[in-house]
Design an enzyme around this catalytic site. Structure first.
Site, PDB file in Angstrom:
ATOM      1  N   GLU A 190       0.846  -1.198   0.000  1.00 15.74           N
ATOM      2  CA  GLU A 190       0.000   0.000   0.000  1.00 15.74           C
ATOM      3  C   GLU A 190       0.880   1.247   0.000  1.00 15.74           C
ATOM      4  OE1 GLU A 190      -3.463   1.925   2.904  1.00 15.74           O
ATOM      5  OE2 GLU A 190      -1.905   0.644   3.759  1.00 15.74           O
TER       6      GLU A 190
ATOM      7  N   LYS B  42      -9.840   1.827  -1.724  1.00 12.78           N
ATOM      8  CA  LYS B  42      -9.986   1.333  -0.353  1.00 12.78           C
ATOM      9  C   LYS B  42     -11.332   1.739   0.245  1.00 12.78           C
ATOM     10  CE  LYS B  42      -7.358   1.465   4.024  1.00 12.78           C
ATOM     11  NZ  LYS B  42      -6.189   2.108   4.661  1.00 12.78           N
TER      12      LYS B  42
ATOM     13  N   CYS C  25      -4.967  -2.905   3.640  1.00 10.84           N
ATOM     14  CA  CYS C  25      -4.629  -2.567   5.029  1.00 10.84           C
ATOM     15  C   CYS C  25      -5.811  -2.712   5.996  1.00 10.84           C
ATOM     16  CB  CYS C  25      -4.002  -1.171   5.060  1.00 10.84           C
ATOM     17  SG  CYS C  25      -2.929  -0.867   6.496  1.00 10.84           S
TER      18      CYS C  25
END
Length: 264
Positions: A41, A108, A144
């Site tokens: 990321e 995300k 994440c």
């Protein structure tokens, strides 16, 4: 068998320096025989207020440079970048095919407004789970903080994911590393699915605490096949579809869901 490379690299603020480091990692991945290389990321630039200035569109120099490397090495690539938006950026996982074409982009969904951080101040959330075929395997994209939300990976399995690619810039702190390793294994076990989780290596020049390393490959039974620790490195591993079949024959938990009573 699908050979993949976990590219655990440190990330600086300068996108040009990060592109150079990423290209070196991709060359090493190709030399190791990988068909898919996964970068962490925020491989474009480190988190911070400057991301709004340093964000690049997917046809900008950073992704274009990755695409050139993918084409040169005949390699599929997953990497985390920041895309410009209206006032805020998007934290995007971009998937590039071996021809250099962009095959998918996942924005995300779950933003890290925890442990005193406020990702949502700089980043606008996405709303769509993404599965993409790379190197002959259907890959569900996870970024994440997403790993804390099992409903996302369950949705990816229902979309046909055979592996989750989890990219991260995981923060350090009390219990954080234990959470990372536990959550990665949990997502593998509950979905009987391979998980390739790639984090940023620690950058000794940075003081923000993001990047603990601990990139991992976990099989569908939850066995850790690779744990890279904190050291910057590129490691090539194998995904064996027969292990998925054997696991799901022995443990058909996906078939045992009772959606009619509210379970998933």
């Amino acid at each position: 068998m699908t050979r993949i490379a976990l590219c655990q690299i440190p990330v600086a603020e300068d996108p040009a320096a990060n592109l150079s480091r990423a290209r070196d990692a991709l060359a090493e991945a190709a030399a190791g025989g990988a068909g898919l290389a996964i970068l962490p990321e925020a491989a474009l630039t480190r988190y911070g207020k400057r991301v709004t200035d340093l964000a690049q569109p997917l046809d900008g120099p950073f992704v274009t440079g990755l695409a050139e490397a993918a084409r040169e090495h005949r390699l599929s690539v997953i990497a985390g970048v920041f895309e410009p938006g209206e006032g805020r950026v998007h934290n995007t996982a971009v998937a590039i095919g071996p021809s250099g074409s962009i095959e998918a982009a996942y924005r995300k969904i779950h933003l890290f407004d925890s442990f005193g951080a406020r990702e949502s101040e700089l980043v606008a959330p996405g709303d769509t789970p993404v599965v993409v075929e790379l190197a002959g395997i259907r890959v569900g994209l996870v970024t994440c903080y997403d790993i804390r939300f099992p409903e996302l990976t369950r949705a990816l399995v229902d979309l046909g994911a055979e592996m989750f690619a989890v990219i991260a810039a995981w923060g350090s702190g009390p219990m954080k590393e234990e959470h990372w390793t536990t959550l990665v294994r949990a997502r593998a076990i509950e979905n009987t699915t391979w998980v390739a989780a790639v984090g940023q290596a620690p950058n000794p020049e940075a003081r923000d605490g993001f990047g603990i390393g601990r990139s991992m490959l976990v099989d569908p039974m939850g066995v850790v096949r690779t744990d890279m620790g904190p050291t910057a490195a590129v490691q090539t591993c194998e995904i064996d579809a027969q292990i998925t079949i054997a696991t799901r024959n022995a443990l058909p938990c996906l078939e045992h869901r009772r959606l009619q009573v509210g379970g998933s």
